[in-house]
Design an enzyme around this catalytic site. Structure first.
Site, short mmCIF file in Angstrom:
data_model
loop_
_atom_site.label_atom_id
_atom_site.label_comp_id
_atom_site.label_asym_id
_atom_site.label_seq_id
_atom_site.Cartn_x
_atom_site.Cartn_y
_atom_site.Cartn_z
N TYR B 101 0.86 -1.19 0.00
CA TYR B 101 0.00 0.00 0.00
C TYR B 101 0.89 1.24 0.00
O TYR B 101 1.89 1.28 0.74
CB TYR B 101 -0.90 0.01 1.24
CG TYR B 101 -1.64 1.32 1.44
CD1 TYR B 101 -2.95 1.47 0.98
CD2 TYR B 101 -1.03 2.42 2.07
CE1 TYR B 101 -3.62 2.68 1.14
CE2 TYR B 101 -1.70 3.62 2.22
CZ TYR B 101 -3.00 3.75 1.75
OH TYR B 101 -3.66 4.94 1.90
N GLU B 189 -3.34 7.48 -4.07
CA GLU B 189 -3.23 6.22 -3.34
C GLU B 189 -3.09 5.06 -4.32
O GLU B 189 -3.81 5.01 -5.32
CB GLU B 189 -4.48 6.03 -2.47
CG GLU B 189 -4.47 4.78 -1.62
CD GLU B 189 -5.77 4.63 -0.83
OE1 GLU B 189 -5.82 5.08 0.32
OE2 GLU B 189 -6.74 4.07 -1.38
#
Lengths: 294, 379
Positions: B101, B189
């Protein structure tokens, strides 16, 4: 006394020659603010209703002794305008302009903090600051505020600030200074900066705080009030019933991931001993009680 | 402004971030044609502004043309949490060794940029943050300094990714930071950021929120604007340049200033009503703006009463009242209106409105009284 600005404060308006700048600049002068100069590199040597216009903030400061700048420059030029004012050594730069990109705000906030620690930024996207009866810098209507004291106001919202000033005036309660810190993601001046100044100001005996959903500025203010403040505080938080994930007008006013809710902010403030109203009128009434008990 | 996944990937690609080759399509036939060009296997992915696509059946692997046809047919038109899929993204399926992530956003408390990196990708970062906060390596970046390669490397090491991923991750994070800052994003993101068995690091998803205030300095953002999801009411308000958020109730709300508008929505709820919307007409409440706002509210069939809440500051109460009267002459309003005007020249404003008062237009002196009346009328 007042915080940050008073009757001796000399102000230069960046963008005085524009429609917004001249309208509010002259209005602020009518109120009694010492509006000593305007800045526009293309119109240096001219004047706006007798207020001289200089090419740069530095020249305006040199000629007039101004220590505060008020920025009415359109959003794309705000970053350069703020940095110019800081470089010229302004103590306070009040940025009224809305719609400034967040990346610009983050940059000039940190740049000024590091390289020009003597300069405070207020805003962007704020109504400005008024020390009633002494100085009004920005777009607040001066006549809705009663001069004197004993209340100081700090607010993230424009119209709710006016509402608060007016409710206190109707009750015959004066205000030392009312600071609109603005609803953007990177406000130059925080709730805590203002609370600290009000705590130190002998004429301010109580403080009214107006917040809204999003971020954690109100929670941080609550912590400060709990640990550092002796003066009583009343508060109101807008956006109790705002749905998560929806921006309510201000760039900062959004509840995301369960963070920044009005309920959490009200709880933190209540826990810090703040009297929290359910609507602006109630917060005003709570302040009336506080003032009566002083 | 939230981007769809494929727009996010195109945005990333502009900054040199490796993404899978793919095409955005709106029909089954185009999906098949795209898959034939890309080569199998492909992933068929619903393009919606909402999470949880996989669970809703909006992401499917297709090994051949028949599977593409089947999945594309099922996904186009699929309702995912109220968002109907119009566009699907067909991309070459990547082999995945590990999922990570990575993100950049603004930390409003610290007033610095915050980078988050975790070896635990592919799941919601909020869940990781709650269950295993140490699994997220954070870095605070001063916007004046930016992200240096040395700092990025240290950050990657702190996240304990597979050592094979280090160089690729450093490269992507530096580019992602540039995309975030120069691209004027509020959020960038990548979840998951993947390590392929062959050792490359690659962005398998893209979640990007752009800062609408920066639109003036970027070309091509109109395209993103066109795919924003708005209901009819929100679209009408957007076209008139009004700050509007659609809600579910029956009391239409018009106020000047974001704070007061939010506060008005609150007070309607507090006295037992349900607001139909949030609408901020901004500073200068002239007749033009007021007429536009009334039109938007009037076109909402659920609205049974309208609460106009104005605080005159610089804007004078009498000017606002004149604006409302002029607006009412221009727009035929179906629901009864309750107005509260306070502040500068409020009395003059109320006097102007008094001449026009009827069952369909009444003025109340306080916010609370006006809210109660509007809620009563909506019942």
């Amino acid at each position: 006394m007042a915080i940050f600005v008073d009757e001796n404060t000399k102000v230069v308006y960046q963008g005085l020659t524009g429609s917004q700048g001249s309208f509010y600049g002259l209005r602020n002068r009518d109120y009694g603010t010492q509006v000593v100069a305007g800045v526009n590199p293309k119109k240096a040597g001219t004047d706006v209703d007798g207020i001289p216009v200089y090419a740069t903030v530095a020249e305006a400061k040199e000629a007039t002794g101004a220590t505060v700048s008020c920025v009415f420059i359109p959003a794309p030029g705000v970053k350069a305008a703020v940095l110019e004012a800081a470089e010229a050594g302004m103590d306070l730069v009040v940025v009224i302009t809305e719609g400034v990109p967040a990346q610009d705000e983050a940059y000039f906030f940190n740049k000024v903090k590091r390289d020009f620690p003597g300069t405070r930024i207020l805003g962007p996207n704020c109504p400005g600051i008024i020390s009633p009866g002494k100085a009004n810098i920005g777009i607040t209507a001066g006549e809705i505020a009663l001069p004197g004291g004993p209340v100081g106001i700090v607010s993230r919202s424009g119209t709710l600030t006016y509402q608060a000033l007016y409710e206190l005036k109707l009750q015959g309660i004066g205000v030392t200074t009312c600071v609109g810190i603005g609803g953007d993601p990177v406000p130059g001046t925080s709730f805590i900066d203002c609370l600290e100044a009000f705590e130190a100001d002998p004429d301010t005996k109580a403080v009214m705080l107006i917040g809204e959903i999003g971020g954690s500025a109100e929670e941080e203010a609550a912590e400060f009030i709990k640990t550092k403040m002796t003066k009583p505080v009343s508060a109101y938080i807008a956006g109790v019933t705002a749905p998560p994930g929806k921006k309510m007008g201000h760039a900062g006013a959004i509840v995301s991931g369960g963070k920044g809710t009005a309920a959490a902010k009200m709880e933190a403030l209540t826990d810090a001993g703040v009297k929290v109203g359910n609507n602006p009128t109630e917060a005003g009434e709570l302040m009336v009680e506080i003032v009566k008990g002083l | 402004m939230d981007l769809l996944e494929y727009q996010g990937k195109q945005f990333f690609a502009q900054y040199g971030i490796p993404v899978s080759p793919g095409e955005a399509v709106t029909t089954v036939e185009d999906a098949v044609a795209a898959a034939e060009r890309i080569g199998y296997p492909v992933v068929v992915k619903a393009q919606v502004h909402v999470g949880g696509r996989g669970k809703a059946g909006g992401v499917k692997l297709a090994a051949n043309v028949d599977e593409v046809r089947e999945h594309a047919g099922n996904i186009i038109g699929l309702d995912i949490k109220g968002h109907v899929v119009k566009t699907i993204w067909i991309e070459f399926a990547s082999d995945i060794a590990e999922e990570y992530y990575a993100s950049f956003t603004l930390d409003r408390s610290a007033k610095k940029h915050l980078g988050m990196l975790s070896a635990q990708g592919g799941v919601e970062i909020e869940t990781v943050a709650e269950e295993d906060p140490d699994a997220i390596a954070k870095i605070w970046i001063d916007p004046v300094d930016g992200l240096t390669e040395a700092a990025a490397r240290e950050w990657v090491l702190a996240a304990k990714l597979n050592p094979d991923a280090t160089d690729g991750a450093v490269d992507i994070l530096l580019k992602l930071y540039t995309a975030y800052t120069e691209g004027d994003a509020d959020l960038c993101e990548i979840n998951p950021l993947i390590l392929k068995p062959t050792g490359e690091v690659h962005a398998l998803d893209a979640k990007v929120t752009l800062d609408g205030n920066a639109q003036y300095r970027h070309e091509g953002w109109e395209e993103y604007e066109a795919t924003q999801v708005r209901d009819d009411r929100e679209q009408a308000a957007y076209d008139k340049g009004l700050q509007y958020v659609g809600l579910e109730g029956s009391v239409g709300v018009i106020a000047n200033g974001a704070g007061l508008a939010m506060s008005t929505v609150d007070i309607v709820n507090q006295v037992g009503g349900k607001p139909a919307n949030f609408l901020d007409i901004g500073g200068g409440a002239n007749a033009e703006v007021m007429a536009g706002a009334l039109e938007v509210i009037n076109n909402d069939p659920d609205v049974k009463s309208i609460f106009i809440n104005i605080f005159g500051g610089i804007t004078k109460g009498d000017e606002v009242a004149n604006g409302i009267v002029t607006a009412l002459g221009r727009v035929k309003i179906d629901a009864p209106i309750v107005i509260r005007i306070d502040g500068t020249n409020a009395e003059e404003g109320r006097a102007i409105l008094a001449e026009h008062e009827s069952d369909m237009l009444q003025s109340k002196p306080t916010m609370l009284e006006a809210a109660r009346t509007a809620v009563e009328l909506a019942k």
